[in-house]
Design an enzyme around this catalytic site. Structure first.
Site, PDB file in Angstrom:
ATOM      1  N   VAL A  15      -6.764  -2.211  -3.965  1.00 57.69           N
ATOM      2  CA  VAL A  15      -5.834  -1.607  -3.001  1.00 57.69           C
ATOM      3  C   VAL A  15      -4.928  -0.585  -3.685  1.00 57.69           C
ATOM      4  O   VAL A  15      -4.704   0.511  -3.162  1.00 57.69           O
ATOM      5  CB  VAL A  15      -5.002  -2.691  -2.287  1.00 57.69           C
ATOM      6  CG1 VAL A  15      -4.000  -2.050  -1.331  1.00 57.69           C
ATOM      7  CG2 VAL A  15      -5.908  -3.653  -1.539  1.00 57.69           C
ATOM      8  N   ALA A  34       5.764  12.400   7.187  1.00 58.35           N
ATOM      9  CA  ALA A  34       6.935  11.734   6.610  1.00 58.35           C
ATOM     10  C   ALA A  34       8.160  12.646   6.584  1.00 58.35           C
ATOM     11  O   ALA A  34       9.295  12.168   6.536  1.00 58.35           O
ATOM     12  CB  ALA A  34       6.615  11.259   5.194  1.00 58.35           C
ATOM     13  N   ILE A 132      -5.324  -2.988  10.659  1.00 58.57           N
ATOM     14  CA  ILE A 132      -4.892  -3.152  12.054  1.00 58.57           C
ATOM     15  C   ILE A 132      -3.364  -3.119  12.107  1.00 58.57           C
ATOM     16  O   ILE A 132      -2.715  -3.933  11.448  1.00 58.57           O
ATOM     17  CB  ILE A 132      -5.393  -4.489  12.638  1.00 58.57           C
ATOM     18  CG1 ILE A 132      -6.919  -4.584  12.544  1.00 58.57           C
ATOM     19  CG2 ILE A 132      -4.938  -4.648  14.082  1.00 58.57           C
ATOM     20  CD1 ILE A 132      -7.473  -5.921  12.995  1.00 58.57           C
ATOM     21  N   LYS A 201      -1.321 -15.709   7.427  1.00 56.49           N
ATOM     22  CA  LYS A 201      -1.146 -14.582   8.350  1.00 56.49           C
ATOM     23  C   LYS A 201      -0.553 -15.048   9.677  1.00 56.49           C
ATOM     24  O   LYS A 201       0.290 -14.356  10.266  1.00 56.49           O
ATOM     25  CB  LYS A 201      -2.500 -13.895   8.564  1.00 56.49           C
ATOM     26  CG  LYS A 201      -3.052 -13.248   7.295  1.00 56.49           C
ATOM     27  CD  LYS A 201      -4.499 -12.821   7.467  1.00 56.49           C
ATOM     28  CE  LYS A 201      -5.067 -12.255   6.169  1.00 56.49           C
ATOM     29  NZ  LYS A 201      -6.512 -11.971   6.272  1.00 56.49           N
ATOM     30  N   GLY A 298     -10.292  -4.716   2.487  1.00 58.01           N
ATOM     31  CA  GLY A 298     -10.897  -3.551   1.845  1.00 58.01           C
ATOM     32  C   GLY A 298      -9.832  -2.613   1.336  1.00 58.01           C
ATOM     33  O   GLY A 298      -8.717  -2.564   1.865  1.00 58.01           O
TER      34      GLY A 298
END
Length: 421
Positions: A15, A34, A132, A201, A298
């Site tokens: 990551v 941003a 998500i 989670k 991922g």
């Protein structure tokens, strides 16, 4: 206003390296969104020699990163629980914004972090279901709603295994090996297959939806390791799929939280979610049902969520970490009071009167049958009885299964799956 926000990155694994890559490749669109340039000033890793060719300083000195006054945001992607928690506290004490993808650390320490943070931003979109944007949906998009319930496929590894078992008649063992071969499962997959990852989670989402400070040991958690092809066959026969679900429901006087394999009707949108994909269905009192679907893990999907938090902080849209001023006081629903329909699988002696004994015990516990399958086992005096019930409560079902196990004609511990209609 600063022309550039400097990131201190802790961890350059799958990551972390994807965060560095996206910040470089998409720097113009990120700057436009941003309102300021964003770049990594320094990264901290365990072994500096393994990380060459990056356009920023790399060291193994974590304290120097925390103390660096030019670093505006610390991004934690190191894993673990207590070390990241200590890093978060030190970062927030310096009034630096903190971004993390660490679901385990948040599951244990989310409220302590909110109290430590005060008005310093904390971003954790990447901690639940990777790409998500479910955290932002609960904090912002659905903030005018009472969340009546949510349920979701929160772990891609277990969903891949169950999908292979359902579609290809694979055994659990073979499906797990396949997942490991493809890199979807760790060599030690315990957190995934036992439901712990999904439970972490669920706790984070429940904090956002209901403002409660629930603990892991307080909720019902079951994994997928006892699922067999026979269970999949029954599910197909009667129009169900089997998914590992994290489930939350709001009752007038309590909150119900649980993680376990569930049989869900094929008409349910979640039944169509296969492979390593994740999805969450949320029902609000005003908006009705909404569905969130995407890659739950991922490098790039998770990094995308990390960077969305960085952009949010750059826009100075700081808000309460968990969306509530104070933890809410609603208790958790006792596990034995959970109400649903059930499926059970029994290995029995293939002889007269066995089903009558089973039916009698179920009736004594106020449980009525819905569907039944009986399968003879060739070249033996054994059979399998598979059945589902109408809605009952957890206590009655567990009592009935215990009584069934004590029958001489029942040859193994009965197996159970809850139905989520």
């Amino acid at each position: 206003m600063k022309k550039r926000l400097n990131i201190g990155l802790v961890g350059l694994g799958c990551v972390g390296s994807a965060v560095a890559k996206i910040l470089q490749e998409n720097q113009e669109i990120i700057k436009d969104r941003a309102g300021v340039g964003i770049g990594i000033k320094k990264a901290v890793v365990r072994d500096v020699k393994k990380h060459k060719g990056y356009p920023f300083e790399i060291s193994n000195d974590l304290e120097s990163l925390i103390e660096d006054e030019e670093i505006d945001i610390v991004v934690e992607l190191m894993g673990g629980v207590e070390a990241p928690y200590l890093l978060a506290k030190k970062t927030l004490a310096k009034q630096k914004a903190f971004v993390t993808a660490n679901k385990a650390m948040l599951a244990y320490h989310r409220y302590e972090l909110e109290q430590t943070a005060k008005n310093t931003p904390i971003g954790f979109e990447a901690s639940v279901c990777g790409g998500i944007p479910i955290i932002k949906a609960l904090k912002d998009g659905l903030s005018a709603n009472h969340i009546l319930s949510f349920k979701g496929i929160l772990n891609g590894t277990s969903n891949y295994i169950l999908s292979q078992m359902f579609k290809n008649q694979a055994s659990f063992k073979d499906a797990l090996k396949d997942a490991q071969h493809l890199g979807y499962a760790e060599l030690n997959p315990e957190f995934d297959i036992k439901g712990i990852d999904a439970a972490h989670k669920l706790l984070i989402l429940a904090s956002l939806a209901y403002g409660i400070d629930a603990k892991l040991e307080e909720i019902l958690i079951e994994g997928i390791e006892k699922i067999e092809p026979d269970d999949m066959e029954f599910a197909k026969e009667f129009g169900y799929s089997i998914k590992l679900l994290g489930i939350a429901k709001k009752h007038p006087d309590c909150i119900e939280l649980r993680v376990h394999p569930s049989m869900i009707k094929n008409e349910c949108m979640l039944s169509k979610v296969d492979g390593v994909m994740n999805a969450i269905s949320v029902i609000g009192d005003k908006v009705g049902e909404t569905l969130y679907y995407g890659a739950g893990a991922g490098g790039e999907p998770t990094a995308s969520a990390v960077i969305s938090d960085i952009i949010e902080i750059a826009r100075k849209k700081s808000s309460l970490m968990l969306g509530f001023e104070t933890p809410q006081k609603l208790p958790l629903k006792p596990k034995e009071e959970i109400q649903c329909a059930y499926y059970a699988r029994l290995l029995v002696s293939d002889e007269k009167g066995v089903f009558s004994q089973i039916s009698a015990i179920l009736a004594q516990n106020d449980i009525s049958l819905n569907n039944v399958l009986q399968k003879e086992i060739l070249h033996s005096n054994k059979a399998k009885i598979l059945f589902s019930t109408h809605t009952t409560n957890e206590k009655s079902m567990l009592n009935a299964l215990k009584e069934l196990e004590n029958l001489q004609s029942v040859l193994d511990t009965p197996k159970m799956i809850r139905l989520e209609n």
